[in-house]
Write a protein that holds these residues in place. Sequence first.
Motif, PDB file in Angstrom:
ATOM      1  N   ARG A   1     -31.884 -60.794 -26.345  1.00  0.00           N
ATOM      2  CA  ARG A   1     -31.416 -59.415 -26.179  1.00  0.00           C
ATOM      3  C   ARG A   1     -32.016 -58.506 -27.251  1.00  0.00           C
ATOM      4  NH1 ARG A   1     -27.193 -56.631 -23.859  1.00  0.00           N
ATOM      5  NH2 ARG A   1     -26.131 -58.521 -23.110  1.00  0.00           N
ATOM      6  N   ASP A   2     -32.009 -58.984 -28.494  1.00  0.00           N
ATOM      7  CA  ASP A   2     -32.552 -58.175 -29.593  1.00  0.00           C
ATOM      8  C   ASP A   2     -34.030 -57.860 -29.360  1.00  0.00           C
ATOM      9  OD1 ASP A   2     -30.084 -58.254 -30.822  1.00  0.00           O
ATOM     10  OD2 ASP A   2     -30.639 -59.823 -32.261  1.00  0.00           O
TER      11      ASP A   2
ATOM     12  N   ALA B   1     -38.242 -50.957 -23.495  1.00  0.00           N
ATOM     13  CA  ALA B   1     -36.776 -51.031 -23.445  1.00  0.00           C
ATOM     14  C   ALA B   1     -36.135 -49.876 -22.683  1.00  0.00           C
ATOM     15  CB  ALA B   1     -36.214 -51.099 -24.861  1.00  0.00           C
ATOM     16  N   ASN B   2     -36.729 -48.707 -22.717  1.00  0.00           N
ATOM     17  CA  ASN B   2     -36.112 -47.574 -22.023  1.00  0.00           C
ATOM     18  C   ASN B   2     -36.113 -47.734 -20.512  1.00  0.00           C
ATOM     19  OD1 ASN B   2     -35.355 -46.129 -24.267  1.00  0.00           O
ATOM     20  ND2 ASN B   2     -37.214 -44.891 -24.359  1.00  0.00           N
TER      21      ASN B   2
ATOM     22  N   HIS C   1     -38.188 -53.799 -27.645  1.00  0.00           N
ATOM     23  CA  HIS C   1     -39.513 -53.739 -27.019  1.00  0.00           C
ATOM     24  C   HIS C   1     -39.854 -52.306 -26.597  1.00  0.00           C
ATOM     25  CE1 HIS C   1     -42.844 -54.691 -24.312  1.00  0.00           C
ATOM     26  NE2 HIS C   1     -42.903 -55.855 -24.936  1.00  0.00           N
TER      27      HIS C   1
ATOM     28  N   GLU D   1     -34.419 -55.357 -26.396  1.00  0.00           N
ATOM     29  CA  GLU D   1     -33.980 -54.008 -26.744  1.00  0.00           C
ATOM     30  C   GLU D   1     -34.894 -53.345 -27.760  1.00  0.00           C
ATOM     31  OE1 GLU D   1     -29.927 -54.603 -27.921  1.00  0.00           O
ATOM     32  OE2 GLU D   1     -29.177 -54.521 -25.850  1.00  0.00           O
TER      33      GLU D   1
ATOM     34  N   GLN E   1     -32.260 -52.205 -18.336  1.00  0.00           N
ATOM     35  CA  GLN E   1     -30.813 -52.278 -18.539  1.00  0.00           C
ATOM     36  C   GLN E   1     -30.381 -53.701 -18.228  1.00  0.00           C
ATOM     37  OE1 GLN E   1     -28.546 -49.343 -16.382  1.00  0.00           O
ATOM     38  NE2 GLN E   1     -26.608 -50.431 -16.642  1.00  0.00           N
TER      39      GLN E   1
END
Length: 275
Positions: free
Chosen positions: A132-133, A141-142, A138, A136, A145
């Motif tokens: 997850r880290d 990431a935008n 990367h 998010e 979801q």
Amino acid sequence: MSEKPADPIAAFFAENRERISTYPGNDALQKTSNEWLTLAFRNRYMYHFTWLGRPIIQIPCDMAAIQEAVYRVRPDLIIETGIAHGGSLVFSASLLALLDMEDALAEGKAIDPRQTKRKVLGVDIDIRQHNRDAIEAHPMANWIQMIQGSAIGADVLDQVRAVAKDYKRILVVLDSNHTHEHVLEELELYGPLVSEGSYCLVLDTAVEDLPADMFPDRPWAPGDNPKTAVHAFQKILAEEGRTAADGKPLKFELDRELNDKLLVSAAPDGWLKRV
């Protein structure tokens, strides 16, 4: 009067389609491909690739075909069940980012990654914190979801449907638990979300065609896997029918061109196109 020369691009693709149509009946080609695929699975070949820095557990041929499907459909939402290291989410996100860029260029606008038009929605029962880290953090990431929970859980489905209602062109990729029961339930729940002309891609249908001892530590095997679920779902649609989220009858057919040309694929019979 001489005939007008054929469109060379159209001729190129027509020649390809004709050649691909011969592949299913080419016994030597099919035998060699199946033998290679079996050796590839035994040697965990598909674990050795990354996409923009994240591990992506996919066969490169399938990645190329997914790109073709995404470019044809131009989805604004891709729903994926199964996240693992996040490489597939990043791959899909990068394809959507390119579509956003193409749209922006056509409109004479600059692309703003903080205001993305498209989204990848990933669902997994266990999103490891280190994955997850990394996802998010990367650059893609935008466009991503994530939802943690069982893909067939009612609470997760409520969240997925709440996201999906705001998008018009939806493509689905099923790549989580590969048992017949689980995949059939995913098809029942996620299939109706697929837009007309788009795809529900069911991965790891190849389990049906691999040796029975290939996955000794997994609950799936020949006779109990995504391909058997796909065939069962198609029978249900034909005999009982289902209604899509848009209120129309839900019908899928196998995209034979995508399916047949790959030869080496984790998704034989899994390229379902909504018609």
